[in-house]
Design a protein around this motif. Structure first.
Motif, PDB file in Angstrom:
ATOM      1  N   LYS A  98     -11.334 -26.643 -12.601  1.00  0.00           N
ATOM      2  CA  LYS A  98     -10.187 -26.291 -11.768  1.00  0.00           C
ATOM      3  C   LYS A  98     -10.490 -24.993 -11.040  1.00  0.00           C
ATOM      4  O   LYS A  98     -10.952 -24.023 -11.646  1.00  0.00           O
ATOM      5  N   THR A  99     -10.242 -24.979  -9.739  1.00  0.00           N
ATOM      6  CA  THR A  99     -10.541 -23.824  -8.896  1.00  0.00           C
ATOM      7  C   THR A  99      -9.250 -23.348  -8.234  1.00  0.00           C
ATOM      8  O   THR A  99      -8.397 -24.153  -7.876  1.00  0.00           O
ATOM      9  N   GLY A 100      -9.128 -22.034  -8.072  1.00  0.00           N
ATOM     10  CA  GLY A 100      -7.919 -21.524  -7.433  1.00  0.00           C
ATOM     11  C   GLY A 100      -7.964 -20.028  -7.206  1.00  0.00           C
ATOM     12  O   GLY A 100      -8.989 -19.364  -7.401  1.00  0.00           O
ATOM     13  N   TYR A 101      -6.819 -19.510  -6.803  1.00  0.00           N
ATOM     14  CA  TYR A 101      -6.664 -18.092  -6.455  1.00  0.00           C
ATOM     15  C   TYR A 101      -5.374 -17.581  -7.075  1.00  0.00           C
ATOM     16  O   TYR A 101      -4.343 -18.271  -7.063  1.00  0.00           O
ATOM     17  N   THR A 102      -5.430 -16.365  -7.630  1.00  0.00           N
ATOM     18  CA  THR A 102      -4.260 -15.748  -8.248  1.00  0.00           C
ATOM     19  C   THR A 102      -4.117 -14.328  -7.723  1.00  0.00           C
ATOM     20  O   THR A 102      -5.114 -13.592  -7.628  1.00  0.00           O
ATOM     21  N   ALA A 103      -2.904 -13.955  -7.377  1.00  0.00           N
ATOM     22  CA  ALA A 103      -2.616 -12.598  -6.913  1.00  0.00           C
ATOM     23  C   ALA A 103      -1.412 -12.067  -7.664  1.00  0.00           C
ATOM     24  O   ALA A 103      -0.373 -12.736  -7.764  1.00  0.00           O
ATOM     25  N   GLU A 104      -1.547 -10.859  -8.205  1.00  0.00           N
ATOM     26  CA  GLU A 104      -0.446 -10.183  -8.881  1.00  0.00           C
ATOM     27  C   GLU A 104       0.155  -9.153  -7.921  1.00  0.00           C
ATOM     28  O   GLU A 104      -0.545  -8.253  -7.454  1.00  0.00           O
ATOM     29  N   ALA A 105       1.421  -9.315  -7.624  1.00  0.00           N
ATOM     30  CA  ALA A 105       2.099  -8.424  -6.676  1.00  0.00           C
ATOM     31  C   ALA A 105       3.015  -7.466  -7.420  1.00  0.00           C
ATOM     32  O   ALA A 105       3.509  -7.763  -8.517  1.00  0.00           O
ATOM     33  N   GLU A 106       3.248  -6.313  -6.839  1.00  0.00           N
ATOM     34  CA  GLU A 106       4.193  -5.344  -7.378  1.00  0.00           C
ATOM     35  C   GLU A 106       5.003  -4.753  -6.234  1.00  0.00           C
ATOM     36  O   GLU A 106       4.547  -4.695  -5.086  1.00  0.00           O
ATOM     37  N   THR A 107       6.205  -4.308  -6.563  1.00  0.00           N
ATOM     38  CA  THR A 107       7.120  -3.749  -5.565  1.00  0.00           C
ATOM     39  C   THR A 107       7.065  -2.226  -5.627  1.00  0.00           C
ATOM     40  O   THR A 107       7.237  -1.631  -6.696  1.00  0.00           O
ATOM     41  N   ARG A 108       6.823  -1.614  -4.496  1.00  0.00           N
ATOM     42  CA  ARG A 108       6.778  -0.152  -4.403  1.00  0.00           C
ATOM     43  C   ARG A 108       7.921   0.325  -3.507  1.00  0.00           C
ATOM     44  O   ARG A 108       8.165  -0.235  -2.433  1.00  0.00           O
ATOM     45  N   ARG A 109       8.609   1.392  -3.943  1.00  0.00           N
ATOM     46  CA  ARG A 109       9.743   1.931  -3.202  1.00  0.00           C
ATOM     47  C   ARG A 109       9.410   3.344  -2.740  1.00  0.00           C
ATOM     48  O   ARG A 109       9.054   4.202  -3.545  1.00  0.00           O
ATOM     49  N   THR A 110       9.484   3.564  -1.453  1.00  0.00           N
ATOM     50  CA  THR A 110       9.208   4.883  -0.874  1.00  0.00           C
ATOM     51  C   THR A 110      10.445   5.380  -0.136  1.00  0.00           C
ATOM     52  O   THR A 110      11.178   4.610   0.494  1.00  0.00           O
ATOM     53  N   GLU A 111      10.675   6.692  -0.207  1.00  0.00           N
ATOM     54  CA  GLU A 111      11.852   7.294   0.420  1.00  0.00           C
ATOM     55  C   GLU A 111      11.547   7.638   1.870  1.00  0.00           C
ATOM     56  O   GLU A 111      10.479   8.155   2.200  1.00  0.00           O
ATOM     57  N   ARG A 112      12.494   7.315   2.723  1.00  0.00           N
ATOM     58  CA  ARG A 112      12.344   7.651   4.137  1.00  0.00           C
ATOM     59  C   ARG A 112      12.540   9.143   4.354  1.00  0.00           C
ATOM     60  O   ARG A 112      13.134   9.843   3.544  1.00  0.00           O
ATOM     61  N   ALA A 113      12.040   9.636   5.471  1.00  0.00           N
ATOM     62  CA  ALA A 113      12.248  11.051   5.815  1.00  0.00           C
ATOM     63  C   ALA A 113      13.712  11.317   6.116  1.00  0.00           C
ATOM     64  O   ALA A 113      14.257  12.374   5.803  1.00  0.00           O
TER      65      ALA A 113
END
Length: 642
Positions: A132-147
């Motif tokens: 079995k062949t495939g692709y896996t990506a682990e995502a994360e949410t980043r929060r940045t404050e506006r100026a």
């Protein structure tokens, strides 16, 4: 079976019925072709396979182990070497980048380990194996404050921006057990090419599944793995069917497990994740994410059955011979060991104590008897035909599996084989092995083609390939730098960086024939050496295009990148030298032409000078004659009057 928290919809129930029906057919095939039985034979457990033979002890002759452990490395001993054949002249240079990328990625994924397991499945017990062949990506949410923020002063409320970034990504390929793959086997006869759907069974702890698929807090276990705490607190039984175990059972403990089904449905182009007999999907259906055609499953099989989806293994075909060899050898050894084990004793000659000492057979034991000495029972001699039968059965086994005693590293029963006979045996078995090797190479190319498609689809960030022997200057001209600062720095002597922009195009991937076999004098390289040796008779000359091409193929075949690069530089230097020689010859010809023209010019100049001198003399003579004419006399053409 786990209790449901809701009613199973008809759509999901249809999927469960399909999968369970496919599993039932797979189980029937497994019993027919003896998948579990052959795995026991591989481990030498012939007593449980053959059973008792009326008191005759079984002597295992583990031909299964000998065949499988020899056939696997004979077909896949080393990682293959891939070549990329471009479909268009515009992709010729980029093909030089694809080859090291695939070879390096194949090694990084430890595909040798996975391929050997798949070959063990296909050659040994199941007759087929899956990758079995495939692709896996682990995502994360980043929060940045506006100026900027909402409000002023102390009442200001910060405003944040939320971005989803890829934390970890990888392309993978691994072996999947044939016991965990189900498909529409009621209508498919050439999986996976004509499959409509494929289901991959995964068994994971309940707590892990809830973390993987949030929003399923009501999910319950499908079964439990349990073991007897009182007998062994460290052993664990991974079998199914422990759903009756309860938490209050003081003598049993286990882990709650969930049986998952990852279904790839090509009719809708979607992937579903279901828990066995659960009332809802664990997540929303997602579209099939890969750009290559077909499933992300590759199948290896050697012995097709017409109009049936499952093949059989070589061991299944040769099992009758294995059983008969085991029985005959067990009978022969038992016959030999029976001598002096049974005796004729007159009633009362031995007391019970003396009988016990005799039966125990302890060395140095003193046995007292009364009357005549016990007489051993005489058995007839072992029939000599049994050895011929054993040899004939072994020959039949070799013919069925296509592997001789020479291939397994042993000798034949007859030691008077000539070199010609040995060569004939090796050629005969080599033909069968070559067919399997060709199937393995096709299987490998299919996996590599999927892998290249995934690399082309997902490699956005520059990825490093460790390889030596390539020309960094050439690579830096071909590779696309993501930023201006990387121009001319994508490659060095240790390797190069690439992105998916560098491998776009159409290519045919091929495995170099024989590159997976054990390291030995390759027949193709031997042919190239013979061509060079007799090349002069064929019209080859050192340095001509034909000789250079043979040299390239030879160094490429023995995988000496440094020598291949030096040879290529020598060819280029020879080409430059030949161009210089041609220019020198043309220069010499021009110099000769100039000299000839100059000689002709000198001759013409001499003639001109002679003509000018003659003209001057004639002019002088005319002036002299003009001076003696009377005044007023007109000379024709002279321009005056005499």
């Amino acid at each position: 079976m786990a209790k449901k928290s809701g009613v199973v919809p008809q759509e999901l129930q249809t999927w469960y019925d399909r999968i369970h029906a496919a599993e039932k057919l797979r189980q029937d095939v497994a019993e027919r072709y003896g998948w579990d039985r052959i795995r026991k034979e591989l481990k030498g457990e012939y007593k449980s396979v053959i059973g008792a033979m009326k008191g005759t002890p079984i002597v295992p002759v583990n031909l299964v182990h000998a065949f499988v452990r020899t056939a696997v490395p004979a077909l896949y001993f080393r990682d293959p070497r891939f070549t990329a054949n471009p479909k268009g002249v515009q992709y010729i240079e980029r093909a030089k980048i694809i080859e090291p990328i695939l070879n390096y990625r194949w090694q990084c994924l430890r595909m040798k380990h996975e391929m050997r397991k798949v070959l063990g499945d296909a050659i040994g017990w199941a007759g087929h194996g899956w990758i079995k062949t495939g692709y896996t990506a682990e995502a994360e949410t980043r929060r940045t404050e506006r100026a900027s923020s909402q409000g002023k002063g102390k009442d200001a409320t910060p405003v944040y921006e939320t971005d989803t970034v890829i934390k970890n990504e990888r392309i993978w390929a691994y072996r999947v057990s044939p016991n965990h793959i189900a498909f529409n086997s009621d209508e498919s006869v050439d999986p996976p090419n004509d499959c409509r759907w494929i289901s991959h069974e995964l068994n994971k702890p309940l707590a892990t599944v809830k973390k993987m698929y949030p929003g399923n807090d009501d999910l319950q276990a499908t079964y439990m793995t349990a073991y007897d705490v009182a007998k062994d607190s460290s052993a664990s039984s991974r079998g199914k069917g422990y759903s009756s175990a309860t938490k209050g059972d003081q003598d049993r403990a286990g882990v709650e497990m969930v049986r998952l089904y990852e279904i790839t449905d090509m009719d809708t182009g979607q992937i579903l994740v279901l828990a066995d007999d659960w009332w809802k999907p664990l997540q929303d259906a997602r579209s099939f994410p890969y750009e290559f055609k077909g499933f992300n499953y590759s199948l290896l099989k050697f012995n097709d059955v017409p109009d049936e989806p499952y093949p059989y293994s070589d061991i299944y075909a040769a099992e009758p011979q294995i059983f008969e060899i085991t029985k005959l050898l067990s009978m022969a050894l038992n016959h030999v060991k029976r001598f002096n084990r049974q005796v004729f004793v007159r009633n009362g000659a031995l007391t019970p104590t003396e009988k016990a000492k005799f039966q125990q057979g302890v060395d140095g034991a003193v046995i007292e008897y009364q009357g005549e000495m016990p007489q051993p029972m005489n058995y007839p001699q072992l029939q000599p035909d049994i050895y011929n039968i054993l040899d004939r059965l072994q020959m039949i086994f070799d013919n069925i599996v296509g592997q001789s005693a020479f291939d397994r590293g042993s000798s034949t029963a007859v030691k008077t084989r000539t070199l010609g006979e040995v060569s004939t045996i090796q050629r005969a078995t080599g033909t069968r092995a070559a067919e399997k090797l060709d199937m393995v190479e096709d299987f490998t190319e299919d996996i590599a083609d999927k892998m290249l498609s995934l690399i082309r689809q997902y490699t956005d960030v520059p990825e490093f390939v460790a390889v030596t022997g390539l020309d960094p200057r050439m690579l830096n001209k071909l590779l696309t730098a993501p930023t201006s600062e990387m121009m001319g720095k994508m490659a060095d002597e240790t390797g190069f960086y690439f992105t998916k922009k560098d491998i776009q195009g159409k290519y045919d991937l091929q495995v170099v024939a024989g590159s997976t076999k054990p390291l030995a004098p390759d027949y193709r390289n031997e042919l190239l050496v013979q061509i060079l040796r007799f090349g002069q008779a064929l019209g080859f000359q050192p340095g001509d295009p034909a000789s250079n091409e043979v040299g390239r193929e030879l160094f490429r075949g023995i995988e000496m990148l440094g020598v291949e690069r030096a040879f290529e530089e020598k060819i280029q230097a020879s080409a430059v030298q030949q161009s210089i020689q041609v220019l020198m010859q043309q220069k010499q010809q021009l110099e000769q032409q100039v000299a000839q023209v100059q000689q002709k010019g000198q001759a013409i100049a001499g003639q001109v000078q002679q003509a000018q001198a003659a003209l001057a003399a004639m002019t002088q003579q005319m002036e002299q004659q003009r001076s003696v004419l009377p005044n007023g006399v007109v000379v024709p053409g002279g321009g005056g009057a005499l």
